[in-house]
Scaffold this motif. Sequence first.
Motif, PDB file in Angstrom:
ATOM      1  N   SER A 108       7.638  22.506 -37.034  1.00 48.23           N
ATOM      2  CA  SER A 108       8.819  22.745 -36.320  1.00 48.23           C
ATOM      3  C   SER A 108       8.884  23.970 -35.315  1.00 48.23           C
ATOM      4  CB  SER A 108       9.793  22.943 -37.315  1.00 48.23           C
ATOM      5  OG  SER A 108      11.057  23.633 -36.938  1.00 48.23           O
ATOM      6  N   HIS A 109       8.248  25.295 -35.986  1.00 42.94           N
ATOM      7  CA  HIS A 109       8.014  26.220 -35.145  1.00 42.94           C
ATOM      8  C   HIS A 109       6.994  25.819 -34.005  1.00 42.94           C
ATOM      9  CE1 HIS A 109       7.668  30.423 -33.910  1.00 42.94           C
ATOM     10  NE2 HIS A 109       6.298  30.373 -34.070  1.00 42.94           N
ATOM     11  N   ARG A 159       8.504  23.250 -31.507  1.00 42.10           N
ATOM     12  CA  ARG A 159       9.809  23.539 -30.671  1.00 42.10           C
ATOM     13  C   ARG A 159       9.565  24.898 -29.990  1.00 42.10           C
ATOM     14  NH1 ARG A 159      14.147  23.342 -35.816  1.00 42.10           N
ATOM     15  NH2 ARG A 159      14.243  21.004 -35.919  1.00 42.10           N
ATOM     16  N   THR A 160       8.799  25.790 -30.005  1.00 44.68           N
ATOM     17  CA  THR A 160       8.493  27.225 -29.350  1.00 44.68           C
ATOM     18  C   THR A 160       8.205  26.550 -27.861  1.00 44.68           C
ATOM     19  OG1 THR A 160       8.286  28.472 -31.225  1.00 44.68           O
ATOM     20  CG2 THR A 160       7.388  29.499 -29.049  1.00 44.68           C
ATOM     21  N   ALA A 180      11.117  24.686 -26.190  1.00 40.30           N
ATOM     22  CA  ALA A 180      12.254  25.578 -25.837  1.00 40.30           C
ATOM     23  C   ALA A 180      11.775  26.265 -24.508  1.00 40.30           C
ATOM     24  CB  ALA A 180      12.367  26.604 -26.815  1.00 40.30           C
ATOM     25  N   LYS A 187      12.895  16.724 -27.908  1.00 43.63           N
ATOM     26  CA  LYS A 187      13.403  17.701 -28.778  1.00 43.63           C
ATOM     27  C   LYS A 187      13.870  16.831 -29.932  1.00 43.63           C
ATOM     28  CE  LYS A 187      16.033  21.933 -29.380  1.00 43.63           C
ATOM     29  NZ  LYS A 187      16.800  21.231 -30.623  1.00 43.63           N
ATOM     30  N   ILE A 192      11.620  15.267 -32.194  1.00 43.43           N
ATOM     31  CA  ILE A 192      10.990  16.228 -33.036  1.00 43.43           C
ATOM     32  C   ILE A 192      11.857  16.634 -34.166  1.00 43.43           C
ATOM     33  CG2 ILE A 192      10.167  18.751 -33.208  1.00 43.43           C
ATOM     34  CD1 ILE A 192       9.060  18.048 -30.192  1.00 43.43           C
ATOM     35  N   ASP A 193      13.226  16.913 -33.724  1.00 47.32           N
ATOM     36  CA  ASP A 193      14.166  17.210 -34.994  1.00 47.32           C
ATOM     37  C   ASP A 193      14.404  16.138 -35.791  1.00 47.32           C
ATOM     38  OD1 ASP A 193      14.878  19.697 -33.707  1.00 47.32           O
ATOM     39  OD2 ASP A 193      16.547  18.921 -32.498  1.00 47.32           O
TER      40      ASP A 193
END
Length: 135
Positions: A14-15, A18-19, A22, A55, A58-59
Amino acid sequence: VAVNTERRFFALMSHEIRTPLAGLLGFLELLQMTDMTEAQSDYIKPMTSAAHALKTVIDDILDHSKLREGKFVLCPEVINIRENIRSCLSLFQAPLQRKGVALDLCIDPEIPAEVLVDARRVQQILSNLLSNALK
């Protein structure tokens, strides 16, 4: 042990995913605020929609563990369903063109413009249907 390992893996992924995503979304937003030609503007909109769709995917993957644990929650909100559908369809314009397929959108005028739904799930369902139809 396996469940804890899976949770740690999803938290790390997730980290790690997502980073940078973002950052990409942020730069796309900044780019949209610059002076662009009409063609550039036409390209940036589906790119931004595709990044948001990624995104969401991924979520969704990360929500899998919540679903298995019975902690998954829908997030209903009032949205313009017509715009939601159009946005989703715009992501598929390039693959449709490559395959020589025309897609016309016709929404019954009796369907209200604003509806209470989980917008992410509507996008997910439409994307899955269109993706499968293109295969």
